[in-house]
Design a protein around this motif. Structure first.
Motif, mmCIF file in Angstrom:
data_model
loop_
_atom_site.group_PDB
_atom_site.id
_atom_site.type_symbol
_atom_site.label_atom_id
_atom_site.label_comp_id
_atom_site.label_asym_id
_atom_site.label_seq_id
_atom_site.Cartn_x
_atom_site.Cartn_y
_atom_site.Cartn_z
ATOM 1 N N LYS A 161 11.762 -39.072 11.763
ATOM 2 C CA LYS A 161 13.220 -39.053 11.664
ATOM 3 C C LYS A 161 13.776 -39.298 9.911
ATOM 4 N N GLU A 162 12.504 -39.307 9.232
ATOM 5 C CA GLU A 162 12.666 -39.725 7.833
ATOM 6 C C GLU A 162 12.975 -38.497 7.091
ATOM 7 N N LEU A 163 14.352 -38.008 7.339
ATOM 8 C CA LEU A 163 14.698 -36.868 6.789
ATOM 9 C C LEU A 163 15.958 -37.193 5.744
ATOM 10 N N GLY A 164 16.122 -36.254 5.014
ATOM 11 C CA GLY A 164 17.455 -36.320 4.252
ATOM 12 C C GLY A 164 17.283 -37.377 2.928
ATOM 13 N N GLU A 165 16.201 -37.514 2.565
ATOM 14 C CA GLU A 165 15.785 -38.496 1.224
ATOM 15 C C GLU A 165 16.707 -38.187 0.213
ATOM 16 N N ILE A 166 17.060 -37.050 0.030
ATOM 17 C CA ILE A 166 17.658 -36.492 -1.448
ATOM 18 C C ILE A 166 19.134 -36.120 -0.550
ATOM 19 N N GLU A 167 20.357 -36.397 -1.317
ATOM 20 C CA GLU A 167 21.494 -36.230 -0.819
ATOM 21 C C GLU A 167 22.073 -34.958 -1.679
ATOM 22 N N LEU A 168 21.894 -35.054 -2.893
ATOM 23 C CA LEU A 168 22.268 -34.176 -3.955
ATOM 24 C C LEU A 168 21.446 -33.768 -4.870
ATOM 25 N N ALA A 169 21.509 -32.664 -5.264
ATOM 26 C CA ALA A 169 20.422 -32.124 -6.598
ATOM 27 C C ALA A 169 21.418 -31.244 -7.319
ATOM 28 N N SER A 214 12.744 -25.093 20.006
ATOM 29 C CA SER A 214 11.533 -24.827 19.510
ATOM 30 C C SER A 214 10.581 -25.910 19.474
ATOM 31 N N GLY A 215 11.298 -27.397 19.633
ATOM 32 C CA GLY A 215 10.490 -28.484 19.508
ATOM 33 C C GLY A 215 10.979 -29.397 18.265
ATOM 34 N N PHE A 216 11.907 -28.940 17.519
ATOM 35 C CA PHE A 216 12.159 -29.447 16.264
ATOM 36 C C PHE A 216 13.362 -30.566 16.598
ATOM 37 N N GLU A 217 13.080 -31.688 17.190
ATOM 38 C CA GLU A 217 14.202 -32.537 17.637
ATOM 39 C C GLU A 217 15.026 -33.066 16.493
ATOM 40 N N ASN A 218 14.417 -33.220 15.245
ATOM 41 C CA ASN A 218 15.302 -33.829 14.111
ATOM 42 C C ASN A 218 15.486 -32.518 12.931
ATOM 43 N N THR A 219 16.830 -32.712 12.476
ATOM 44 C CA THR A 219 17.090 -31.786 11.522
ATOM 45 C C THR A 219 18.051 -32.389 10.598
ATOM 46 N N TYR A 220 17.824 -32.122 9.422
ATOM 47 C CA TYR A 220 18.916 -32.408 8.130
ATOM 48 C C TYR A 220 19.049 -31.234 7.461
ATOM 49 N N PHE A 221 20.521 -30.773 7.277
ATOM 50 C CA PHE A 221 20.948 -29.572 6.523
ATOM 51 C C PHE A 221 21.261 -29.732 5.194
ATOM 52 N N TYR A 222 20.896 -28.979 4.192
ATOM 53 C CA TYR A 222 21.190 -28.903 3.024
ATOM 54 C C TYR A 222 21.848 -27.592 2.762
ATOM 55 N N TYR A 223 22.826 -27.566 1.743
ATOM 56 C CA TYR A 223 23.776 -26.596 1.690
ATOM 57 C C TYR A 223 23.767 -26.166 -0.013
ATOM 58 N N PRO A 224 22.651 -25.060 -0.185
ATOM 59 C CA PRO A 224 22.353 -24.711 -1.768
ATOM 60 C C PRO A 224 23.705 -23.804 -2.107
ATOM 61 N N LEU A 225 24.273 -23.722 -3.308
ATOM 62 C CA LEU A 225 25.199 -23.125 -3.932
ATOM 63 C C LEU A 225 24.673 -22.562 -5.291
ATOM 64 N N ILE A 279 20.351 -37.432 -6.412
ATOM 65 C CA ILE A 279 20.587 -38.483 -5.974
ATOM 66 C C ILE A 279 20.100 -38.689 -4.341
ATOM 67 N N SER A 280 19.535 -40.126 -4.292
ATOM 68 C CA SER A 280 19.007 -40.292 -2.934
ATOM 69 C C SER A 280 19.799 -41.127 -2.123
ATOM 70 N N LYS A 281 19.628 -40.960 -0.852
ATOM 71 C CA LYS A 281 20.368 -41.634 0.236
ATOM 72 C C LYS A 281 20.451 -43.210 -0.183
ATOM 73 N N LYS A 282 19.746 -43.722 -1.102
ATOM 74 C CA LYS A 282 19.705 -44.908 -1.468
ATOM 75 C C LYS A 282 20.561 -45.343 -2.536
ATOM 76 N N LYS A 283 21.200 -44.169 -2.949
ATOM 77 C CA LYS A 283 21.980 -44.000 -4.236
ATOM 78 C C LYS A 283 21.276 -44.437 -5.409
ATOM 79 N N GLU A 284 19.942 -43.881 -5.323
ATOM 80 C CA GLU A 284 19.134 -43.964 -6.848
ATOM 81 C C GLU A 284 19.265 -42.699 -7.354
ATOM 82 N N VAL A 285 19.331 -42.638 -8.787
ATOM 83 C CA VAL A 285 19.975 -41.392 -9.495
ATOM 84 C C VAL A 285 18.557 -41.390 -10.358
#
Length: 585
Positions: free
Chosen positions: A320-328, A243-254, A344-350
Motif C-alpha cells: 500500500k506504499e504508493l504515491g510517494e511523490i505527489e508532483l513532478a 487482474s489482482g492489483f488491488e492497490n492503485t495510485y493515479f498520476y496525470y502527466p501533462l 514534492i513528496s506526500k510528506k511535503k518534502e521538496v
C-alpha cells in the motif's frame, strides 16, 4: 565463437568497432517483428549508432519526422526520470521500443531486463544502451517467455493498449495483466502509462493516437478497430483490480505521458494550465476546440481526472506504499546541462533533482546562488545539498505572486504598486551597485550603446534574474526566496523587475484589464528600456532552452482559433472561403 555484433546480425548499418556490454537474448524470438514505424527505424538506429553522448536533439531536427522526435527527444524520458525507484531495484521493462525509457531505467536501477517483440527495435535499444552492463535485452513476445526470477518493478509504457492484438483469449487485457502479476515480487509494483479514452484532446477533435481517427475511442473503436484500445480512468482501475492489483495510485502527466512537462497526481491536481502546451500528431487539422482553454474550465469544475489526456498508474498486489511523490515538474526542454526537475513528496518534502549526469553541476550553482543571497541579507527557503539532490524546506504560506494576484482581483492598485516596490528593493539588495556607468551587460552584448543616452538605472554587479514573485514565499511579513537558478553580471536592476512584470502579465492575461502593464512600465521609468530588456531576455532564454527540442515540439503545436473555426465550418459543409450562411467573422 561469435562476438555480440555478429549475434545481432544487423547488416544495414556498420557496427564495427562498437563495444556492446548488455546481454543479448534471442532465444524466444519467433523471426517475426511486431509493431514498427517502418524503415524510418533503420535511420534512427543509424543516428543512435553514430552518437556516443546520447544527446540526440540536433539529430532530431536534422532528420525531422514524428518517429525520430518521439523516440529520441529527451522529454520522452521524463515519464520515469523523476520516479523514486528503491535502491538495488530489479526492473522488467515490457515493450522497450527503441530504448528511450530503458536508458533511464539503467541509470536508476540495479538490474534491467528489457523485452521487445521487434528485433530491429531491440537492436536500437542495445545500441543506445551499449555501455550499460546492468541490462539484458530479450527479443520475443512476453507471453512466450519463461522467466526464472521475479522483479521489484515492471513497466508497461504504451504497451497495454496493444494486447488485443498480441495476447490470445477472450479477455486479452486482463489475461496479460494476470501474467504480469506473477512476475512481481510480493511487494513489487507495476507502472502503467496509457492514453485516456476520454482525454480532452480527443473531445477537441485530435486524432486517436493509435488508429489516427478523430473520436474513435469515444465511439468505442467501432470505426478504427485495429485490435487496440484505451480505457477511461474507472475502466482502467477496474481492469487492474480484476487482474489482482488491488492497490492503485493515479498520476496525470501533462500534456500527456509521451512528453510530460508536469506529473500531477490524485493528491495534487493542477490549479491552472501555465507551463505546458498541447501538441497533435500528425497535425491539428481535425481540431475544433482549444484544449488549453477547455482545461481551465475542467479544472475549475473539478472534473480534471476524467478528462486528463493520459494516465500513469502505480499498482501493487500487496503493497500500500504508493504515491510517494505527489508532483513532478520537469525541464528536459533545456540545454543538457540545465535539465533538472522538482518533486514534492506526500510528506511535503521538496527536492530538486538532476535529470541527467550533466545537470548535477547546475544544482550546485543554484545552491551557491542561494547562499550568496543570504550573504547579502536576503532570506531564503532553507535548503541543503544531499547526494546529488537539492533538498528544499516546504513552506506552507502564500507566495508573493499569490499576494500580487489577490491585489489585482481586489483592484487594489496601491497595494500592487507597493508589492512591486518591495520586489525592486529586494532585487537591488541582492547585488552590489556598480559605480562605473560603462559596465552594463547591454553594452557588453552590443544590445545598446552608451551613446544612446537611455538611462537604465542602477546596475548590479550580480543580479539574480529569478527574483520573480513566483519564486518567493511571504511569511510574517518577510520574503523567502527559492529556486534561484540564474545570475547575470553588470545587469540593470530594472531588467529583473521588467522580467518579473512581463512573465506575470503573460501568464495571467486578465490582470491587464485591472492595471495596464504599460502603467507599471511607466511608473518605473522603463519606457525607453523595454526594447533592450526584451532583447536581453531573448538572449538569456536562448542560452537556456534546447532550441532543437523547442523547434521540433512547436511543429506539432496547437492551432489558432481562426483555424479551429475553419475546421468547424468544414464539418458543417459550408463554403467558408466565400459566400455561405456561416463565416469566421
Amino acid at each position: 565463437m561469435k562476438n555480440k555484433i555478429e549475434e545481432i546480425g544487423y547488416e544495414k548499418i556498420d557496427l564495427k568497432g562498437l563495444e556492446i556490454k548488455p546481454e543479448w537474448n534471442i532465444k524466444w524470438y519467433n523471426q517475426k517483428d511486431g509493431y514498427s514505424d517502418g524503415d524510418i527505424e533503420d535511420e534512427i538506429i543509424g543516428l543512435i549508432a553514430n552518437r556516443e553522448d546520447n544527446n540526440y536533439t540536433e539529430d532530431v531536427l536534422n532528420h525531422f519526422t514524428w518517429p525520430t522526435y518521439y523516440h529520441l527527444s529527451p522529454i520522452r524520458q521524463d515519464i520515469v526520470n523523476w520516479y523514486p525507484f528503491k535502491e538495488g531495484a530489479e526492473v522488467l521493462e515490457i515493450g522497450c521500443g527503441l530504448g528511450a525509457i530503458t536508458e533511464v531505467l539503467c541509470e536508476k536501477c540495479e538490474k534491467v531486463t528489457a523485452v521487445e517483440m521487434s528485433k530491429r527495435r531491440a537492436t536500437a535499444t542495445l545500441l543506445r544502451c551499449r555501455q550499460k552492463e546492468n541490462l539484458e535485452i530479450i527479443v520475443g513476445n512476453l507471453n512466450d517467455i519463461r522467466f526464472e526470477k521475479t522483479f521489484d518493478y515492471i513497466t508497461l509504457i504504451g504497451v497495454l493498449e496493444y494486447q488485443g492484438s498480441y495476447t490470445d483469449g477472450s479477455n486479452p487485457y486482463e489475461d496479460f495483466l494476470t501474467k504480469i502479476k506473477g512476475l512481481l515480487k510480493p511487494d513489487g509494483k507495476l507502472i502503467v502509462a496509457i492514453e485516456n479514452k476520454f482525454g480532452l484532446k480527443y473531445w477537441c477533435g485530435a486524432r486517436e493516437d493509435h488508429t489516427g481517427l478523430p473520436f474513435d475511442g469515444i465511439n468505442q473503436y467501432k470505426i478504427g478497430n485495429k485490435g487496440v484500445r484505451t480505457f477511461s480512468r474507472e475502466e482502467l482501475k477496474n481492469l487492474l483490480i480484476n487482474s489482482g492489483f488491488e492497490n492503485t495510485y493515479f498520476y496525470y502527466p501533462l500534456p500527456d505521458y509521451k512528453f510530460p512537462l508536469y506529473i500531477y497526481s490524485e493528491n495534487h491536481l493542477p490549479k491552472d494550465t501555465k507551463g505546458w502546451a498541447p501538441y497533435y500528431v500528425p497535425n491539428g487539422s481535425t481540431l475544433i476546440a482549444d484544449e488549453t482553454k477547455l482545461y481551465e474550465e475542467i479544472i475549475k469544475n473539478n472534473v480534471f481526472e476524467f478528462f486528463a489526456n493520459s494516465f500513469l498508474v502505480e499498482c501493487s498486489v500487496d503493497s500500500k506504499e504508493l504515491g510517494e511523490i505527489e508532483l513532478a515538474i520537469l525541464h528536459s526542454n533545456r540545454e543538457e546541462q540545465y535539465r533538472v526537475g522538482t518533486i514534492i513528496s506526500k510528506k511535503k518534502e521538496v527536492q530538486c533533482i538532476p535529470l541527467n549526469f550533466a545537470s548535477k553541476g547546475h544544482l550546485l550553482q543554484v545552491y551557491d546562488n542561494s547562499l550568496k543571497m543570504v550573504g547579502k541579507g536576503l532570506n531564503i527557503v532553507p535548503l541543503k545539498f544531499q547526494g546529488n539532490k537539492l533538498e528544499v524546506s516546504f513552506m506552507d504560506c502564500p507566495s508573493m505572486e499569490g499576494l500580487i494576484l489577490d491585489a489585482y482581483k481586489a483592484k487594489e492598485t496601491k497595494k500592487i504598486e507597493e508589492l512591486f516596490d518591495t520586489l525592486l528593493t529586494q532585487i537591488e539588495k541582492g547585488g552590489d551597485i556598480e559605480t562605473e556607468t560603462k559596465k552594463n551587460i547591454l553594452y557588453e552584448l552590443e544590445i545598446d550603446k552608451e551613446e544612446s543616452g537611455i538611462s537604465y538605472g542602477k546596475i548590479l554587479k550580480i543580479g539574480y534574474v529569478d527574483m520573480i514573485p513566483r519564486n518567493c514565499f511571504v511569511k510574517d511579513g518577510l520574503l523567502f526566496w527559492f529556486d534561484q537558478e540564474w545570475k547575470l553580471e553588470n545587469v540593470p536592476s530594472k531588467y529583473i523587475l521588467y522580467r518579473a512584470i512581463r512573465l506575470l502579465y503573460e501568464e495571467h492575461i486578465w490582470i491587464d484589464e485591472v492595471f495596464k502593464m504599460e502603467e507599471l512600465i511607466r511608473k518605473y521609468n522603463m519606457e525607453a528600456c523595454v526594447e533592450s530588456f526584451y532583447k536581453l531576455e531573448l538572449m538569456f532564454i536562448n542560452t537556456v532552452i534546447d532550441k532543437n527540442t523547442i523547434l521540433a515540439k512547436n511543429w506539432f503545436g496547437k492551432k489558432e482559433i481562426q483555424e479551429l473555426q475553419i475546421n468547424i465550418l468544414k464539418l458543417l459543409n459550408q463554403n467558408y472561403g466565400g459566400e455561405g450562411t456561416y463565416t469566421t467573422d
